[in-house]
Design a protein around this motif. Structure first.
Motif, PDB file in Angstrom:
ATOM      1  N   ARG A 165       0.809  -1.227   0.000  1.00 60.51           N
ATOM      2  CA  ARG A 165       0.000   0.000   0.000  1.00 60.51           C
ATOM      3  C   ARG A 165       0.837   1.269   0.000  1.00 60.51           C
ATOM      4  NH1 ARG A 165      -5.998  -0.203   0.776  1.00 60.51           N
ATOM      5  NH2 ARG A 165      -6.180  -2.247  -0.161  1.00 60.51           N
ATOM      6  N   GLU A 187      -5.856   0.991   7.900  1.00 55.72           N
ATOM      7  CA  GLU A 187      -5.057  -0.213   7.626  1.00 55.72           C
ATOM      8  C   GLU A 187      -4.728  -0.939   8.920  1.00 55.72           C
ATOM      9  OE1 GLU A 187      -5.025  -1.145   4.671  1.00 55.72           O
ATOM     10  OE2 GLU A 187      -5.655   0.772   3.824  1.00 55.72           O
ATOM     11  N   SER A 208      -7.574  -7.415  -1.557  1.00 61.78           N
ATOM     12  CA  SER A 208      -7.629  -6.234  -2.407  1.00 61.78           C
ATOM     13  C   SER A 208      -8.714  -6.446  -3.468  1.00 61.78           C
ATOM     14  CB  SER A 208      -6.255  -6.035  -3.056  1.00 61.78           C
ATOM     15  OG  SER A 208      -6.256  -4.874  -3.795  1.00 61.78           O
TER      16      SER A 208
END
Ligand code: HEM
Length: 554
Positions: free
Chosen positions: A222, A235, A258
């Protein structure tokens, strides 16, 4: 309208005012030798003493474990009445509420600052009535130890009123967090058999390690070219949720997917809103009990979604478990264990699982954010920690219970972070019988809090309190045992202490060790301030940089 509001206020004040008892003023003599060791007091009353001793062994053992005896002259002291306790004067119905509502006044989301400022003005014991809640705030460890001693069999904490009201209104059991008395004890007995046993928690070391490894990879995937991670809070929340989910369901939720699974993302968003609004709702007049305010409606919508999604996670797993009876000594998921308990109805089991899901996420994610921030601001500490980890943990190898025992510095780093940024800035108890504290008589039913934030930044207890110095918690630091024990209060105390403490410490030790091994954590922006969104959180998005360290590790 005005009269409706007045009626509503009067009704609420009646609901929320504790029954006052007439207490006679009595005399008592101070003990010649005053026991200073809060730790010893906690240990003396806490049924989980032996197990929490083990946690502390992992970190460091004080040189002197016995209570420190200080000789003080025997003096006759007159115990004063509750009414004599100093504190800010407020208005009859609403106490000091306006101090928190007026422009440039105190703030609900800065209550820890308010407690500290008031304590400086009124002393280590003061009282304040904000809206309908009267509280005695204690900033002296020895005096607070008397409250700890008084706990009784069923310690009572102030409920999270909006959460409890929401549940009662919707016919949902109050659960471990908000229930009191025998009902609380029923939940606590079941959950503590698993969550407070070190061996049970250590069994999850392997799965926590896998979740931490995946989280490290997730952050790598990320991060931007500047090594920052957009919306880091979300996160890290995914890590917290994945960790508790693995414990509850013995299988992965898939938060690092994802894109993030819609349900997990929605749970995260709603839970954050739920915690954010709980803070102002808890301290203000609970008008929502008589008419749904705008804020209440918003809170209710968050709570509906948290319950709905939380339950759907649990329901899905529960369906798969239908009719499964675990064999004796068979290792089963926590949910299977809950559902096989005769003392819990299926609904109780579901509510308890949701409570743990809720209780485990905001706390450990924000706690870990603060640790990373402190490490980024203190590169020397971070380097020392990196060296400690390098010495005991080969790169990409799994952390075992044995490795954890060899990492005292990470434990000291977390304690020092929680001293500066205590996730829960104050404890909460209703005293169960009349007791003397600080020379005042507190009638049974008085609400009392330890001013943790104030004590943790008091130079009398912690020299150079604003400095981040994990060394103060190490064995060789020779800190007085009562001050050392103060750090335990971020987890509460006695029979009602945080039931997830072992689990939280283990998952944080593992994840943070992996983070420091993999990244140099940096911060290149303005200093962050703490605010309360029920738990203590950074006041703005935390833009940490995670610079990969691979080459140094190989
Ligand atoms: C940094 C992490 C955490 C902190 C600082 C924290 C702190 C606390 C504190 C201060 C209390 C009140 C204790 C008292 O009144 O004496 C509490 C209660 C509780 N915590 Fe935690 N907690 C953390 C993580 C967790 C986790 C991971 C879980 C679940 C796995 C959890 C579940 C609970 C529950 C269910 C209660 C209510 C216990 C009861 O009333 O019997 N907490 N926590």
């Amino acid at each position: 309208m005005a009269s409706t509001t007045t009626k509503a206020l009067t009704k609420l004040v009646k609901i929320n005012t504790p029954i006052k008892r007439v207490v006679s003023t009595s005399t008592s003599s101070r003990q010649g030798a005053q026991v200073l060791a809060v730790g010893a007091d906690i240990a003396g009353t806490c049924p989980f003493r032996s197990t929490f001793e083990t946690i502390d062994n992992m970190m460091s053992r004080p040189q002197q474990t016995a209570a420190i005896q200080v000789e003080t002259p025997v003096i006759e002291n007159k115990v004063q009445n509750y009414d004599a306790i100093p504190g800010p004067k407020g208005l009859p119905l609403i106490g000091t509420l306006f101090d928190y509502l007026k422009k440039d006044g105190l703030r609900f989301n800065k209550m820890f600052e308010a407690y500290r400022t008031r304590a400086l003005e009124f002393g280590p014991i003061y009282k304040e009535k904000i809206a309908t809640i009267s509280t005695v705030i204690i900033s002296d460890p020895d005096e607070y130890s008397k409250v700890i001693r008084d706990e009784g069999k069923y310690p009572m904490r102030r409920e999270m009123e909006p959460m409890a009201y929401y549940r009662s209104k919707n016919g949902i059991g109050l659960g471990l967090v908000n229930a009191q008395g025998e009902e609380w004890h029923k939940y606590r007995t079941v959950v503590s058999k698993k969550m407070l046993k070190m061996k049970e928690v250590l069994d999850y070391c392997g799965s926590m390690d896998t979740v931490a490894e995946d989280f490290v990879q997730h952050l790598k995937d990320r991060s931007t070219t500047k090594h920052e991670v957009p919306v880091l809070e979300k996160e890290i929340f995914k890590w917290a949720m994945e960790s508790i989910g693995t414990f509850l369901f013995e299988e992965r939720i898939g938060c690092f997917g994802s894109p993030t699974p819609t349900q997990a993302q929605s749970f995260i968003d709603n839970l954050q809103g739920f915690f954010k609004l709980m803070q102002p709702l808890m301290y203000n007049i609970p008008l929502y009990k008589v008419m749904p305010t705008k804020m209440w409606k918003q809170y209710e919508a968050y709570a509906d979604n948290v319950m709905k999604i939380g339950r759907s996670f649990v329901d899905k797993k529960a369906k798969a478990l239908e009719g499964v009876v675990p064999k004796e000594n068979e290792k089963v998921s926590f949910l299977t264990y809950l559902m096989s308990q005769e003392s819990l109805t299926p609904d109780d089991a579901l509510s308890t699982a949701v409570d743990l899901l809720v209780g485990a996420t905001e706390t450990t994610s924000n706690g870990s954010l603060w640790v990373m921030y402190c490490l980024a601001k203190n590169p020397t500490v971070q380097e020392k920690l990196f060296q400690e980890i390098q010495n005991v943990l080969p790169y990409k190898e799994a952390i075992t219970p044995e490795t954890l025992n060899k990492l005292p510095y990470i434990k000291a780093v977390i304690k020092e972070t929680f001293r500066l940024y205590p996730i829960t800035f104050a404890t909460s108890r209703f005293v169960q019988k009349d007791i003397e504290v600080g020379g005042y008589n507190l009638p049974a039913g008085t609400h009392v809090q330890a001013n943790l934030y104030g004590m943790f930044r008091d130079p009398e207890y912690f020299p150079d309190p604003e400095e981040f110095r994990p060394e103060r918690w190490l064995r060789e630091a020779n800190m007085e045992s009562n001050i050392k024990a103060l750090s335990n209060l971020v987890w509460g105390h006695g029979a009602r202490m945080c039931i997830g403490r072992r689990f939280a410490e283990q998952e944080m030790h593992i994840m943070l060790s992996k983070m420091v091994q993999n990244f140099k954590i940096e911060y290149h922006h303005e200093d962050i301030e703490p605010v309360l969104n029920t738990v203590m959180t950074p006041d703005r998005p935390l833009k940490l940089s995670f610079v990969p360290r691979e080459s140094e590790c190989l």
